[in-house]
Each structure stands twice: as C-alpha cells, then as structure tokens.
Design a protein around this motif. Structure first.
Motif, PDB file in Angstrom:
ATOM      1  N   UNK A 121      12.429 -13.793  11.010  1.00  0.00           N
ATOM      2  CA  UNK A 121      11.855 -14.438  12.188  1.00  0.00           C
ATOM      3  C   UNK A 121      10.412 -14.829  11.931  1.00  0.00           C
ATOM      4  N   UNK A 122       9.642 -13.947  11.290  1.00  0.00           N
ATOM      5  CA  UNK A 122       8.254 -14.273  10.993  1.00  0.00           C
ATOM      6  C   UNK A 122       8.183 -15.553  10.158  1.00  0.00           C
ATOM      7  N   UNK A 123       9.044 -15.673   9.159  1.00  0.00           N
ATOM      8  CA  UNK A 123       8.993 -16.854   8.292  1.00  0.00           C
ATOM      9  C   UNK A 123       9.416 -18.112   9.032  1.00  0.00           C
ATOM     10  N   UNK A 124      10.421 -18.007   9.900  1.00  0.00           N
ATOM     11  CA  UNK A 124      10.809 -19.161  10.719  1.00  0.00           C
ATOM     12  C   UNK A 124       9.635 -19.611  11.581  1.00  0.00           C
ATOM     13  N   UNK A 125       8.975 -18.636  12.219  1.00  0.00           N
ATOM     14  CA  UNK A 125       7.834 -18.957  13.081  1.00  0.00           C
ATOM     15  C   UNK A 125       6.684 -19.528  12.270  1.00  0.00           C
ATOM     16  N   UNK A 126       6.481 -19.025  11.068  1.00  0.00           N
ATOM     17  CA  UNK A 126       5.399 -19.511  10.216  1.00  0.00           C
ATOM     18  C   UNK A 126       5.674 -20.924   9.721  1.00  0.00           C
ATOM     19  N   UNK A 127       6.882 -21.155   9.233  1.00  0.00           N
ATOM     20  CA  UNK A 127       7.217 -22.467   8.655  1.00  0.00           C
ATOM     21  C   UNK A 127       7.255 -23.562   9.711  1.00  0.00           C
ATOM     22  N   UNK A 128       7.783 -23.252  10.884  1.00  0.00           N
ATOM     23  CA  UNK A 128       7.927 -24.248  11.954  1.00  0.00           C
ATOM     24  C   UNK A 128       8.615 -25.513  11.447  1.00  0.00           C
ATOM     25  N   UNK A 129       9.651 -25.323  10.635  1.00  0.00           N
ATOM     26  CA  UNK A 129      10.421 -26.451  10.118  1.00  0.00           C
ATOM     27  C   UNK A 129       9.968 -26.994   8.789  1.00  0.00           C
ATOM     28  N   UNK A 130       8.830 -26.531   8.279  1.00  0.00           N
ATOM     29  CA  UNK A 130       8.327 -27.047   7.002  1.00  0.00           C
ATOM     30  C   UNK A 130       9.082 -26.434   5.835  1.00  0.00           C
ATOM     31  N   UNK A 131       9.064 -27.117   4.704  1.00  0.00           N
ATOM     32  CA  UNK A 131       9.662 -26.611   3.461  1.00  0.00           C
ATOM     33  C   UNK A 131       8.612 -26.472   2.370  1.00  0.00           C
ATOM     34  N   UNK A 132       7.363 -26.577   2.755  1.00  0.00           N
ATOM     35  CA  UNK A 132       6.263 -26.488   1.799  1.00  0.00           C
ATOM     36  C   UNK A 132       5.781 -25.040   1.669  1.00  0.00           C
ATOM     37  N   UNK A 181      -0.983 -17.939  11.206  1.00  0.00           N
ATOM     38  CA  UNK A 181       0.089 -17.345  10.408  1.00  0.00           C
ATOM     39  C   UNK A 181      -0.300 -17.239   8.932  1.00  0.00           C
ATOM     40  N   UNK A 182      -1.326 -17.977   8.527  1.00  0.00           N
ATOM     41  CA  UNK A 182      -1.824 -17.911   7.155  1.00  0.00           C
ATOM     42  C   UNK A 182      -3.218 -17.281   7.151  1.00  0.00           C
ATOM     43  N   UNK A 183      -3.395 -16.211   6.378  1.00  0.00           N
ATOM     44  CA  UNK A 183      -4.726 -15.624   6.209  1.00  0.00           C
ATOM     45  C   UNK A 183      -5.227 -14.859   7.424  1.00  0.00           C
ATOM     46  N   UNK A 184      -6.499 -14.559   7.408  1.00  0.00           N
ATOM     47  CA  UNK A 184      -7.249 -13.790   8.417  1.00  0.00           C
ATOM     48  C   UNK A 184      -6.837 -12.316   8.399  1.00  0.00           C
ATOM     49  N   UNK A 185      -5.618 -11.987   8.852  1.00  0.00           N
ATOM     50  CA  UNK A 185      -5.134 -10.601   8.774  1.00  0.00           C
ATOM     51  C   UNK A 185      -3.657 -10.601   8.383  1.00  0.00           C
ATOM     52  N   UNK A 200       6.530   2.825   3.240  1.00  0.00           N
ATOM     53  CA  UNK A 200       6.076   1.438   3.178  1.00  0.00           C
ATOM     54  C   UNK A 200       6.777   0.605   4.244  1.00  0.00           C
ATOM     55  N   UNK A 201       6.058  -0.369   4.789  1.00  0.00           N
ATOM     56  CA  UNK A 201       6.626  -1.287   5.763  1.00  0.00           C
ATOM     57  C   UNK A 201       6.216  -2.710   5.399  1.00  0.00           C
ATOM     58  N   UNK A 202       7.022  -3.726   5.787  1.00  0.00           N
ATOM     59  CA  UNK A 202       6.749  -5.106   5.366  1.00  0.00           C
ATOM     60  C   UNK A 202       5.564  -5.734   6.085  1.00  0.00           C
ATOM     61  N   UNK A 203       4.768  -6.486   5.341  1.00  0.00           N
ATOM     62  CA  UNK A 203       3.666  -7.267   5.889  1.00  0.00           C
ATOM     63  C   UNK A 203       3.790  -8.698   5.389  1.00  0.00           C
ATOM     64  N   UNK A 204       3.287  -9.653   6.170  1.00  0.00           N
ATOM     65  CA  UNK A 204       3.366 -11.074   5.807  1.00  0.00           C
ATOM     66  C   UNK A 204       2.056 -11.776   6.164  1.00  0.00           C
ATOM     67  N   UNK A 205       1.818 -12.919   5.542  1.00  0.00           N
ATOM     68  CA  UNK A 205       0.774 -13.849   5.964  1.00  0.00           C
ATOM     69  C   UNK A 205      -0.547 -13.798   5.241  1.00  0.00           C
ATOM     70  N   UNK A 206      -0.847 -12.713   4.488  1.00  0.00           N
ATOM     71  CA  UNK A 206      -2.134 -12.641   3.803  1.00  0.00           C
ATOM     72  C   UNK A 206      -3.281 -12.332   4.747  1.00  0.00           C
ATOM     73  N   UNK A 207      -4.480 -12.246   4.179  1.00  0.00           N
ATOM     74  CA  UNK A 207      -5.672 -11.881   4.951  1.00  0.00           C
ATOM     75  C   UNK A 207      -6.867 -12.677   4.455  1.00  0.00           C
ATOM     76  N   UNK A 208      -8.023 -12.448   5.089  1.00  0.00           N
ATOM     77  CA  UNK A 208      -9.235 -13.192   4.736  1.00  0.00           C
ATOM     78  C   UNK A 208      -9.663 -12.962   3.294  1.00  0.00           C
ATOM     79  N   UNK A 209      -9.258 -11.868   2.690  1.00  0.00           N
ATOM     80  CA  UNK A 209      -9.633 -11.557   1.313  1.00  0.00           C
ATOM     81  C   UNK A 209      -8.538 -11.935   0.312  1.00  0.00           C
ATOM     82  N   UNK A 210      -7.383 -12.440   0.802  1.00  0.00           N
ATOM     83  CA  UNK A 210      -6.240 -12.713  -0.069  1.00  0.00           C
ATOM     84  C   UNK A 210      -6.359 -14.082  -0.727  1.00  0.00           C
TER      85      UNK A 210
END
Length: 253
Positions: A121-132, A181-185, A200-210
């Motif tokens: 679901x996170x990836x669907x929400x992040x992509x919003x239809x994109x394939x890039x 959805x990209x960076x920050x936290x 361990x638990x899953x995290x997505x999206x990267x952060x300001x230091x990534x």
C-alpha cells in the motif's frame, strides 16, 4: 451519517532525465477527520482503479496526505515524541510500537480502523501510478524532496539541508496529492510477512540524510522496532464496486 469525500485541486511536478521540472494541475479526493476543533487529519484517496498495472488488483484506500505531525500525535496520545520541541508542523518521530499504539487509539477515538500501511500500500500511494524510480521521474533534486548528499542516480552531490527535519508539505505532492513520500523521514509500514529477523520492522521512503537511491518508490529497508521513524496512518479500504463509482466512493462509512 456517512462521511463524504471532497474534491481538491493541487499542483504536482514531473522531472525529466535532464533535470527539467514541469508542473501540472491535478484533482484528487480527500476526507478531513477532526481530531479537535483546531486539529484536522486529512486523508487522501489512493485510487487503484486508475492504475493500468498489477496494482489495480488491490482495493483503493485512504492514507494520510502528510506524515503524522507532532500536533496530530499530541491530540491523540497526549504526549510528545522525539522532535516535539521542533514544532507542531514537524512529522512525528516514533517507534514502531508507539506508531501501532497511535493507530489503535485513533481507531478507538474515531470508531473506524486506522493502521499503518502495508509495504504494498505504501508503494502504491508513493508511486501514484508512476513507473519511474520516484513518483516525479527517474531523478530527484532538492526542489522535490529533502534527502542526503550522495547520489549515484543523479550523479550530483547535494548538501544536506541545514534544517534536517522539515515541516510537512514543503515539497510538491505526487499525482494522488500525497506529500513527503520521498526523503525527510523514513516511514514505518505494517509487517505482513514472517520476519526472519526478530525485532526488525519495515521502513520506506528514505530520510533527509539518505542518498536519493534510498528514497525511491521501491526502495526497502528495516530497522529495530524501538527506533524512532515517521508515521503515516491509513484508514478504510474502498470496495472495488464503490471505487468504480464516484458517487458511491464518496460515501465510505
């Protein structure tokens, strides 16, 4: 009484492989949940019916327009998490355990199911239809997200922002109207598969230091469940019959 989705207009962005950014007007659907008279949680419709891919086999759903903020967290939990002194518009930094507790308390308060998004679901929400690689295109620049300095994708060295954790909504949203959805936290996701690494638990999206490559739509990570990362709440799957019908989709509850 049914809560009705409203329409909203927003400006999203696309970036070419040469770094040229173009802006476009889009329209989405949202629902405001009043946590109190002065605090609103805005949920955006991630409509998988519009996706011409395997993603459209999943029901549409509502997800936070922004990561949960310090103000929203305080209204539900009556306490501050790490970073609370940075301001109410900052995204909250909470452990996975506390994120689950937040969703449970919010569900009890509102009488509806709120939870973390699954990774799918996170990836669907992040992509919003994109394939890039990113929702905006195949590269990322500081005009589109807050991320770290080294990137093999962009081939450019960027300086980390002087204000590491930025307010939510400082960058353009994706094509669903979802921000940050990209960076920050990094953002916690719901664990749905047997975990070979307890704790361990899953995290997505990267952060300001990534680096940018850690902030992509399909980039995955995991961390100890007591470490503090960001929280995005999801609520109310939308049935396929309802999501095909705009009038039906407006009455979710």
């Amino acid at each position: 009484m049914k809560l009705m989705l409203q329409s909203f207009e927003f400006t999203t962005a696309k970036i070419s492989d040469t770094g040229q950014i173009s802006y476009f007007e889009k329209q989405g659907k949202y629902l405001d949940v009043e946590l109190d008279a002065n605090t609103v949680l805005t949920l955006v419709l991630a409509s998988t019916e519009t996706l011409a891919s395997e993603d459209n086999t999943q029901p549409s759903f509502l997800i936070g327009k922004y990561p949960i903020t310090q103000k929203q967290w305080y209204k539900v939990m009556k306490s501050f998490q790490y970073g609370g002194n940075l301001g109410f518009k900052k995204p909250v930094m909470a452990s996975w355990v506390d994120a689950m507790e937040f969703c449970d308390r919010l569900s009890h308060k509102e009488g509806k199911e709120y939870r973390l998004p699954t990774e799918a679901e996170w990836e669907i929400a992040c992509r919003a239809g994109s394939k890039t690689i990113f929702s905006f295109g195949n590269i990322l620049t500081p005009d589109l997200a807050s991320f770290g300095k080294d990137s093999s994708i962009t081939g450019i060295r960027y300086k980390t922002t002087s204000e590491p954790i930025m307010n939510v909504g400082m960058f353009p949203p994706n094509d669903f109207g979802i921000h940050d959805m990209h960076g920050n936290i990094w953002e916690w996701c719901l664990e749905t598969q047997p975990n070979p690494y307890p704790g361990l638990r899953p995290i997505r999206g990267g952060a300001y230091y990534s680096p940018a490559e850690s902030c992509g739509c399909s980039s995955q990570g995991s961390f100890r469940y007591r470490h503090k990362f960001g929280v995005v709440a999801i609520v109310a799957k939308v049935s396929r019959a309802a999501s095909k019908n705009r009038k039906a989709a407006s009455g979710l509850f």
